[in-house]
Design a protein around this motif. Structure first.
Motif, PDB file in Angstrom:
ATOM      1  N   SER A 143      11.624   0.267  -0.408  1.00 46.10           N
ATOM      2  CA  SER A 143      11.233   1.298   0.545  1.00 46.10           C
ATOM      3  C   SER A 143      12.237   1.396   1.688  1.00 46.10           C
ATOM      4  N   ALA A 166       5.458   4.400  -3.159  1.00 39.57           N
ATOM      5  CA  ALA A 166       5.736   5.781  -2.761  1.00 39.57           C
ATOM      6  C   ALA A 166       5.082   6.110  -1.432  1.00 39.57           C
ATOM      7  N   ARG A 167       3.947   5.466  -1.138  1.00 41.70           N
ATOM      8  CA  ARG A 167       3.178   5.798   0.056  1.00 41.70           C
ATOM      9  C   ARG A 167       2.691   4.513   0.718  1.00 41.70           C
ATOM     10  N   VAL A 213       8.125   8.438  -0.022  1.00 44.57           N
ATOM     11  CA  VAL A 213       8.124   9.733  -0.710  1.00 44.57           C
ATOM     12  C   VAL A 213       8.581  10.852   0.218  1.00 44.57           C
ATOM     13  N   GLU A 214       8.359  10.712   1.524  1.00 46.52           N
ATOM     14  CA  GLU A 214       8.881  11.692   2.480  1.00 46.52           C
ATOM     15  C   GLU A 214      10.377  11.516   2.693  1.00 46.52           C
ATOM     16  N   VAL A 216      12.651  10.447   0.384  1.00 47.36           N
ATOM     17  CA  VAL A 216      13.468  10.718  -0.799  1.00 47.36           C
ATOM     18  C   VAL A 216      14.158  12.092  -0.774  1.00 47.36           C
ATOM     19  N   HIS A 239       3.401   5.721  -8.535  1.00 50.05           N
ATOM     20  CA  HIS A 239       4.347   5.578  -7.413  1.00 50.05           C
ATOM     21  C   HIS A 239       5.757   6.019  -7.816  1.00 50.05           C
ATOM     22  N   MET A 242       5.878   9.785  -8.344  1.00 47.66           N
ATOM     23  CA  MET A 242       5.883  10.539  -7.093  1.00 47.66           C
ATOM     24  C   MET A 242       7.273  10.556  -6.469  1.00 47.66           C
ATOM     25  N   LEU A 243       7.938   9.405  -6.482  1.00 47.60           N
ATOM     26  CA  LEU A 243       9.285   9.332  -5.915  1.00 47.60           C
ATOM     27  C   LEU A 243      10.258  10.205  -6.706  1.00 47.60           C
ATOM     28  N   ALA A 246       9.751  13.845  -5.975  1.00 53.57           N
ATOM     29  CA  ALA A 246      10.287  14.198  -4.667  1.00 53.57           C
ATOM     30  C   ALA A 246      11.805  14.266  -4.679  1.00 53.57           C
TER      31      ALA A 246
END
Length: 283
Positions: A143, A166-167, A213-214, A216, A239, A242-243, A246
């Motif tokens: 991360s 991811a979050r 995720v924000e 990426v 996860h 999601m990445l 994004a």
């Protein structure tokens, strides 16, 4: 815990050889403390690697891999040294202990201000003469490399995130519920300090940092590799998906069959494939 801009400058002191290592290229290994932009001393190790040491070519001809370990790891843990040993076949390697871990100062903010630590390690790799730097992070470190790349633009030539969430605040698995107990409860932090050599900050995030995720989408056009095991006990496969979603076209996802979580689960064969990918992606 704060999410201020990560530091860019690194200062090294008391450079000393690591007398505990042996093998090709390791006699030139350096160990030092870096000073982050927010004033924390970070224990760091530089290994030129076989590609640099044995060929006697300048560091500028070879990439440097900056390895960001997972929560409760440190630069001296066997699993971190094993990762460094594989990447040393492909270039130089910088390993370091995040704040609150091992011999580093400060207290862990579990992925927030650790971006300062990574920024100092990347700057030190540049100081050794490397024109190309690849960051490789595992779990919490995964991360951190994503957020560092998002906040620092083109400070690295390629980014690899392994077993990253991811979050934030995910508690959907038993191991993550244990991690949250360790971080949020006084008795958990006591266990972390004396049982796991990890000193954890008692304050929660304020403000909440940019999530992976924000982060990426902000990494492009830097090449990005997302690696995750389909048997990861901490973060299930939604996860990495999601990445990857994004990241769009600038990211690549490797979903590894049978792989568990982070450094312990990453085989030498997988690490070698990551090394090959990184050398090609970094140019």
């Amino acid at each position: 815990m704060s999410n201020g801009p990560a530091g860019q400058a690194a200062r090294s002191t008391a450079v000393r050889p690591n007398c505990e290592t042996s093998g090709a290229g390791r006699s030139a290994l350096l160990r030092t403390f870096l000073h982050t932009a927010d004033g924390v001393r970070i224990d760091a190790v530089y290994e030129p690697g076989a590609a640099v040491y044995e060929t006697l070519t300048p560091p500028s001809d070879h990439p440097a891999f900056v390895v960001a370990h997972g929560f409760t790891g440190d630069a001296d843990k066997p699993h971190v040294r094993r990762v460094a040993g594989v990447f040393a076949r492909y270039g130089a390697v910088v390993t370091f202990s995040f704040r609150g871990h091992g011999a580093s100062g400060g207290r862990s903010t579990v992925g927030d201000r650790e971006v300062f630590d990574l920024a100092a390690a990347v700057a030190w790799a540049r100081e050794q003469g490397h024109a190309r730097v690849v960051t490789v992070g595992f779990s919490m470190g995964g991360s951190v490399v994503l957020r560092h790349a998002a906040l620092h633009g083109r400070q690295t030539e390629a980014v690899v995130s392994v077993s990253a969430p991811a979050r934030w605040y995910y508690r959907g698995t038993a191991p993550m519920r244990r991690v949250h107990w360790l971080v949020t409860r006084p008795e958990g932090r006591l266990l972390g300090r004396y049982g796991l050599r990890t000193r954890i900050h008692h304050r929660g995030w304020n403000p909440v940092p940019l999530s992976p995720v924000e982060a990426v989408p902000r990494i492009a056009p830097t090449p990005l590799l997302i690696v995750h095991g389909d048997r990861d006990g901490y973060f299930p496969v939604d996860h990495p998906h999601m990445l990857a979603a994004a990241a769009g076209d600038h990211g690549e996802l490797w979903l590894e069959p049978g792989m568990g979580h982070a450094e312990h689960a990453a085989t030498d064969e997988l690490l070698a494939r990551i090394g090959d990918w990184a050398v090609g992606a970094a140019g």
